[in-house]
Design a protein around this motif. Structure first.
Motif, PDB file in Angstrom:
ATOM      1  N   THR A  33       3.382  -5.341   0.575  1.00 61.34           N
ATOM      2  CA  THR A  33       3.415  -6.545  -0.257  1.00 61.34           C
ATOM      3  C   THR A  33       4.875  -6.958  -0.415  1.00 61.34           C
ATOM      4  O   THR A  33       5.736  -6.126  -0.662  1.00 61.34           O
ATOM      5  CB  THR A  33       2.788  -6.266  -1.636  1.00 61.34           C
ATOM      6  OG1 THR A  33       1.496  -5.707  -1.450  1.00 61.34           O
ATOM      7  CG2 THR A  33       2.691  -7.541  -2.448  1.00 61.34           C
ATOM      8  N   ASP A  34       5.151  -8.251  -0.282  1.00 67.58           N
ATOM      9  CA  ASP A  34       6.550  -8.692  -0.196  1.00 67.58           C
ATOM     10  C   ASP A  34       7.156  -8.890  -1.576  1.00 67.58           C
ATOM     11  O   ASP A  34       7.375 -10.015  -2.038  1.00 67.58           O
ATOM     12  CB  ASP A  34       6.643  -9.975   0.631  1.00 67.58           C
ATOM     13  CG  ASP A  34       8.022 -10.132   1.267  1.00 67.58           C
ATOM     14  OD1 ASP A  34       8.811  -9.173   1.240  1.00 67.58           O
ATOM     15  OD2 ASP A  34       8.299 -11.216   1.805  1.00 67.58           O
ATOM     16  N   LEU A  64      11.333  -8.846   1.897  1.00 67.84           N
ATOM     17  CA  LEU A  64      12.384  -9.421   1.063  1.00 67.84           C
ATOM     18  C   LEU A  64      13.286  -8.368   0.453  1.00 67.84           C
ATOM     19  O   LEU A  64      14.517  -8.526   0.434  1.00 67.84           O
ATOM     20  CB  LEU A  64      11.745 -10.276  -0.042  1.00 67.84           C
ATOM     21  CG  LEU A  64      12.684 -10.798  -1.142  1.00 67.84           C
ATOM     22  CD1 LEU A  64      13.746 -11.714  -0.556  1.00 67.84           C
ATOM     23  CD2 LEU A  64      11.882 -11.501  -2.230  1.00 67.84           C
ATOM     24  N   ARG A  65      12.727  -7.298  -0.059  1.00 70.63           N
ATOM     25  CA  ARG A  65      13.543  -6.314  -0.760  1.00 70.63           C
ATOM     26  C   ARG A  65      14.552  -5.640   0.154  1.00 70.63           C
ATOM     27  O   ARG A  65      15.647  -5.275  -0.297  1.00 70.63           O
ATOM     28  CB  ARG A  65      12.654  -5.283  -1.460  1.00 70.63           C
ATOM     29  CG  ARG A  65      11.659  -4.530  -0.582  1.00 70.63           C
ATOM     30  CD  ARG A  65      10.677  -3.768  -1.458  1.00 70.63           C
ATOM     31  NE  ARG A  65       9.736  -2.926  -0.740  1.00 70.63           N
ATOM     32  CZ  ARG A  65       8.554  -3.322  -0.318  1.00 70.63           C
ATOM     33  NH1 ARG A  65       8.166  -4.580  -0.494  1.00 70.63           N
ATOM     34  NH2 ARG A  65       7.733  -2.466   0.288  1.00 70.63           N
ATOM     35  N   LEU A  89      10.539  -1.737  11.031  1.00 62.21           N
ATOM     36  CA  LEU A  89      11.207  -0.925  10.017  1.00 62.21           C
ATOM     37  C   LEU A  89      10.592  -1.104   8.634  1.00 62.21           C
ATOM     38  O   LEU A  89      11.098  -0.572   7.646  1.00 62.21           O
ATOM     39  CB  LEU A  89      12.703  -1.263   9.971  1.00 62.21           C
ATOM     40  CG  LEU A  89      13.471  -1.095  11.290  1.00 62.21           C
ATOM     41  CD1 LEU A  89      14.948  -1.409  11.079  1.00 62.21           C
ATOM     42  CD2 LEU A  89      13.289   0.307  11.868  1.00 62.21           C
ATOM     43  N   ALA A  90       9.492  -1.841   8.549  1.00 63.56           N
ATOM     44  CA  ALA A  90       8.850  -2.095   7.259  1.00 63.56           C
ATOM     45  C   ALA A  90       8.174  -0.829   6.732  1.00 63.56           C
ATOM     46  O   ALA A  90       7.938   0.139   7.462  1.00 63.56           O
ATOM     47  CB  ALA A  90       7.819  -3.211   7.385  1.00 63.56           C
ATOM     48  N   TRP A  97      -5.429  -0.290  -0.637  1.00 62.10           N
ATOM     49  CA  TRP A  97      -4.802   0.365  -1.786  1.00 62.10           C
ATOM     50  C   TRP A  97      -3.705  -0.500  -2.406  1.00 62.10           C
ATOM     51  O   TRP A  97      -3.334  -0.278  -3.563  1.00 62.10           O
ATOM     52  CB  TRP A  97      -4.213   1.704  -1.381  1.00 62.10           C
ATOM     53  CG  TRP A  97      -5.229   2.746  -1.038  1.00 62.10           C
ATOM     54  CD1 TRP A  97      -6.585   2.599  -0.996  1.00 62.10           C
ATOM     55  CD2 TRP A  97      -4.956   4.100  -0.686  1.00 62.10           C
ATOM     56  NE1 TRP A  97      -7.179   3.776  -0.634  1.00 62.10           N
ATOM     57  CE2 TRP A  97      -6.214   4.719  -0.434  1.00 62.10           C
ATOM     58  CE3 TRP A  97      -3.806   4.852  -0.547  1.00 62.10           C
ATOM     59  CZ2 TRP A  97      -6.317   6.054  -0.059  1.00 62.10           C
ATOM     60  CZ3 TRP A  97      -3.900   6.183  -0.182  1.00 62.10           C
ATOM     61  CH2 TRP A  97      -5.145   6.776   0.059  1.00 62.10           C
ATOM     62  N   GLN A  98      -3.176  -1.429  -1.642  1.00 60.97           N
ATOM     63  CA  GLN A  98      -2.104  -2.274  -2.166  1.00 60.97           C
ATOM     64  C   GLN A  98      -2.640  -3.125  -3.315  1.00 60.97           C
ATOM     65  O   GLN A  98      -3.666  -3.785  -3.193  1.00 60.97           O
ATOM     66  CB  GLN A  98      -1.502  -3.141  -1.048  1.00 60.97           C
ATOM     67  CG  GLN A  98      -0.790  -2.300  -0.004  1.00 60.97           C
ATOM     68  CD  GLN A  98      -0.126  -3.071   1.105  1.00 60.97           C
ATOM     69  OE1 GLN A  98       0.539  -2.486   1.945  1.00 60.97           O
ATOM     70  NE2 GLN A  98      -0.281  -4.384   1.155  1.00 60.97           N
ATOM     71  N   GLY A  99      -1.945  -3.083  -4.433  1.00 62.08           N
ATOM     72  CA  GLY A  99      -2.382  -3.777  -5.635  1.00 62.08           C
ATOM     73  C   GLY A  99      -3.071  -2.878  -6.641  1.00 62.08           C
ATOM     74  O   GLY A  99      -3.145  -3.219  -7.823  1.00 62.08           O
ATOM     75  N   LEU A 100      -3.579  -1.726  -6.188  1.00 61.98           N
ATOM     76  CA  LEU A 100      -4.154  -0.761  -7.111  1.00 61.98           C
ATOM     77  C   LEU A 100      -3.039   0.032  -7.792  1.00 61.98           C
ATOM     78  O   LEU A 100      -1.957   0.213  -7.231  1.00 61.98           O
ATOM     79  CB  LEU A 100      -5.072   0.217  -6.373  1.00 61.98           C
ATOM     80  CG  LEU A 100      -6.304  -0.360  -5.664  1.00 61.98           C
ATOM     81  CD1 LEU A 100      -7.066   0.767  -4.970  1.00 61.98           C
ATOM     82  CD2 LEU A 100      -7.203  -1.103  -6.634  1.00 61.98           C
TER      83      LEU A 100
END
Length: 223
Positions: A33-34, A64-65, A89-90, A97-100
């Motif tokens: 997640t960006d 972005l980070r 490289l991300a 699971w993203q957002g949990l």
């Protein structure tokens, strides 16, 4: 180093920097997640920028980070020219699971792990495993090491990516690799020796260098 041992040939040095902290008060998994990051620790960025070599090739992941961390290091004294972007490289993509929250992941899935969100070989639904991350990161590491042989490479990336680079350098089992601690804005230096036997061409100079006094001072100021 053993007496009489010699190091010959060009040395390519990877200066890995983990991105700045991501504000995450609800403790949610963000993976790819960006998310934005907090680059307000001026003293820390000045200190870390001084560690990084002049004339290096700079890479960041597409998130972005990672990009913002590189740009902030440059604005605090690091010698950065063009910032090149490599999506390989991300961070690991954790799929559904993203957002949990991390608590939800631990409660709803039997694959929780002490040092990672799941066993390194486990692929969350709709995502990738740490092993998948390692494999794609290593493809870029080997390619860029060849393209920039004998150069310094600064790479602003993620905790998972840097652990993958260490796994590659040490030829570690993924289960061992995820046990490394990689702090935000820490620096890890890994060197590749071009004319060495490929079985032992990598050397790790240091891992997770972080002036903790500056981090503690910042946290106290915000309290």
């Amino acid at each position: 180093m053993a007496t009489g041992a010699k190091i010959t040939g060009l040395v390519t040095r990877w200066w890995w920097v983990r991105h700045a902290p991501v504000p995450n008060p609800e403790a949610r998994c963000y993976g790819q997640t960006d998310k934005d990051c907090d680059v307000s620790n001026h003293d820390l960025f000045v200190h870390q920028a001084k560690l990084l070599p002049k004339g290096a090739v700079w890479y960041a992941s597409n998130l972005l980070r990672a990009r913002k961390t590189a740009e902030t290091l440059a604005s605090h004294g690091a010698d950065m020219g063009e910032l090149l972007i490599d999506p390989n490289l991300a961070e690991q993509h954790f799929g559904d699971w993203q957002g949990l929250t991390y608590v939800e992941i631990a409660e709803k899935h039997a694959n929780n792990h002490l040092f990672w969100l799941g066993p390194p070989e486990y692929r969350p639904p709709g995502g990738e495993s740490f092993v998948d991350l390692r494999d794609r990161a290593v493809r870029s590491i080997d390619r860029l090491t060849e393209e920039h042989r004998g150069r310094d490479i600064v790479a602003t990336a993620h905790g998972g990516t840097i652990r993958a680079a260490l796994a590659h350098a040490f030829d570690l089992h993924p289960e061992a690799a995820v046990r490394f601690e990689i702090d935000n804005v820490s620096v890890t230096l890994i060197e590749h020796f071009a004319q060495a036997d490929p079985a032992h061409a990598w050397r790790v100079a240091f891992v997770n260098y972080m002036p903790r006094a500056l981090v503690v001072a910042k946290a106290a100021a915000l309290a």
